[in-house]
Design a protein around this motif. Sequence first.
Motif, PDB file in Angstrom:
ATOM      1  N   UNK A 134       1.238  -0.628   0.118  1.00 26.13           N
ATOM      2  CA  UNK A 134       0.209   0.124   0.178  1.00 26.13           C
ATOM      3  C   UNK A 134       0.222   1.279  -0.004  1.00 26.13           C
ATOM      4  N   UNK A 135       1.930   1.182   0.835  1.00 27.50           N
ATOM      5  CA  UNK A 135       2.523   2.496   0.852  1.00 27.50           C
ATOM      6  C   UNK A 135       3.485   2.617  -0.643  1.00 27.50           C
ATOM      7  N   UNK A 136       3.907   1.550  -1.469  1.00 25.54           N
ATOM      8  CA  UNK A 136       4.446   1.716  -2.888  1.00 25.54           C
ATOM      9  C   UNK A 136       3.913   2.310  -3.389  1.00 25.54           C
ATOM     10  N   UNK A 137       2.389   1.892  -4.267  1.00 28.99           N
ATOM     11  CA  UNK A 137       0.617   2.463  -4.166  1.00 28.99           C
ATOM     12  C   UNK A 137       1.136   3.820  -4.623  1.00 28.99           C
ATOM     13  N   UNK A 138       1.244   4.345  -2.947  1.00 27.42           N
ATOM     14  CA  UNK A 138       0.527   5.735  -2.436  1.00 27.42           C
ATOM     15  C   UNK A 138       2.242   6.343  -3.264  1.00 27.42           C
ATOM     16  N   UNK A 139       3.113   5.677  -2.614  1.00 28.55           N
ATOM     17  CA  UNK A 139       4.357   6.885  -2.986  1.00 28.55           C
ATOM     18  C   UNK A 139       4.608   6.780  -4.733  1.00 28.55           C
TER      19      UNK A 139
ATOM     20  N   UNK B 254      -6.208  -0.431   8.724  1.00 29.52           N
ATOM     21  CA  UNK B 254      -5.909  -0.837   6.406  1.00 29.52           C
ATOM     22  C   UNK B 254      -4.964   0.408   5.713  1.00 29.52           C
ATOM     23  N   UNK B 255      -5.910   1.828   5.878  1.00 23.46           N
ATOM     24  CA  UNK B 255      -5.435   2.554   4.796  1.00 23.46           C
ATOM     25  C   UNK B 255      -4.243   3.617   5.007  1.00 23.46           C
ATOM     26  N   UNK B 256      -4.104   3.948   6.648  1.00 25.25           N
ATOM     27  CA  UNK B 256      -3.123   4.402   6.913  1.00 25.25           C
ATOM     28  C   UNK B 256      -1.878   4.385   5.644  1.00 25.25           C
ATOM     29  N   UNK B 257      -1.277   3.562   5.216  1.00 22.23           N
ATOM     30  CA  UNK B 257      -0.482   3.188   4.549  1.00 22.23           C
ATOM     31  C   UNK B 257      -0.477   3.811   3.383  1.00 22.23           C
ATOM     32  N   UNK B 258      -1.252   4.496   3.123  1.00 22.13           N
ATOM     33  CA  UNK B 258      -1.381   5.192   1.601  1.00 22.13           C
ATOM     34  C   UNK B 258      -0.984   6.735   1.272  1.00 22.13           C
ATOM     35  N   UNK B 259      -1.850   7.412   2.474  1.00 17.61           N
ATOM     36  CA  UNK B 259      -0.729   8.683   2.788  1.00 17.61           C
ATOM     37  C   UNK B 259       0.800   8.374   3.153  1.00 17.61           C
ATOM     38  N   UNK B 260       1.035   7.874   4.072  1.00 16.80           N
ATOM     39  CA  UNK B 260       2.357   7.798   4.372  1.00 16.80           C
ATOM     40  C   UNK B 260       3.146   7.339   3.365  1.00 16.80           C
ATOM     41  N   UNK B 261       3.126   6.774   2.384  1.00 15.00           N
ATOM     42  CA  UNK B 261       2.954   6.460   0.870  1.00 15.00           C
ATOM     43  C   UNK B 261       3.329   7.876   0.087  1.00 15.00           C
TER      44      UNK B 261
ATOM     45  N   UNK C 189       3.024  10.559   0.799  1.00 12.38           N
ATOM     46  CA  UNK C 189       3.906  11.866   1.897  1.00 12.38           C
ATOM     47  C   UNK C 189       5.271  11.272   1.954  1.00 12.38           C
ATOM     48  N   UNK C 190       5.723  10.496   0.721  1.00 10.24           N
ATOM     49  CA  UNK C 190       7.109   9.914   1.249  1.00 10.24           C
ATOM     50  C   UNK C 190       7.677   9.573   2.267  1.00 10.24           C
ATOM     51  N   UNK C 191       7.279   9.077   3.153  1.00  6.71           N
ATOM     52  CA  UNK C 191       7.598   8.721   4.689  1.00  6.71           C
ATOM     53  C   UNK C 191       8.642   8.040   4.576  1.00  6.71           C
ATOM     54  N   UNK C 192       9.945   8.338   5.622  1.00  9.74           N
ATOM     55  CA  UNK C 192      11.059   7.521   5.528  1.00  9.74           C
ATOM     56  C   UNK C 192      11.002   5.764   5.336  1.00  9.74           C
ATOM     57  N   UNK C 193      11.015   4.755   4.512  1.00 11.44           N
ATOM     58  CA  UNK C 193      11.255   3.680   3.961  1.00 11.44           C
ATOM     59  C   UNK C 193      11.147   3.111   5.536  1.00 11.44           C
ATOM     60  N   UNK C 194      12.586   3.189   6.317  1.00 10.49           N
ATOM     61  CA  UNK C 194      12.931   2.599   7.217  1.00 10.49           C
ATOM     62  C   UNK C 194      12.062   3.036   8.379  1.00 10.49           C
ATOM     63  N   UNK C 195      10.834   4.061   8.914  1.00 10.08           N
ATOM     64  CA  UNK C 195      11.371   4.113  10.053  1.00 10.08           C
ATOM     65  C   UNK C 195       9.364   4.233  10.104  1.00 10.08           C
TER      66      UNK C 195
END
Length: 198
Positions: A75-80, A127-134, A136-142
């Motif tokens: 989901x993060x990568x989809x958002x990213x 479930x959906x928080x990963x999308x805005x994190x992606x 926003x390009x949040x640091x992947x390690x964090x």
Amino acid sequence: MFSIVEYLSNIVIGFIQETGYFGVFICMVLESACIPLPSEVIMPFSGYVAWKGAMSILGVTFIGALGNLIGSWIAYLVGFYGGRPFLEKYGRYILITEKKLEMAEEWFAKYGHEAVLISRVLPVIRTFISLPAGIAKMDLKRFTIYTFIGSVPWCFALTYIGYNLGPNWSTVESIFHLLDYAVIIGLALLIVYLWRKI
């Protein structure tokens, strides 16, 4: 009397019994990748299977959290890479509504990167928080650390509930038919929703 909920529940339990930890992992990957398969169903059933002796509570918890992490990466990568325009165009096909996306974005905007950690124990938002994190390009390690740490107590709590329901599972099954009406209504609304969107 035939019960839809009981039938579906037995399918999930059977799948996890047959595939063990792998089944828990796959189900949690799908759930965390925004596929509508709630962890509130997966993990208690996994706890019930653990009560039957096929798995351990800690093993189920760890595998569930790991599956949550992998699905959240997706989901993060989809958002990213796709951003909001991609989600607005294709999100409806996996039931990512504008309302759910806005809710996750507001939560992320309010609490920042810590929202990823906090939201892992909150239904829907988790479930959906990963999308805005992606997006926003949040640091992947964090993101990875927060996601895994935040998922562990959620997975453990649901697994523990299912484990403790084990001795009383026949009582739980006896009320499944009461939930059939909710399932039928939910399926009808889902069909109408998809028909209007597609």
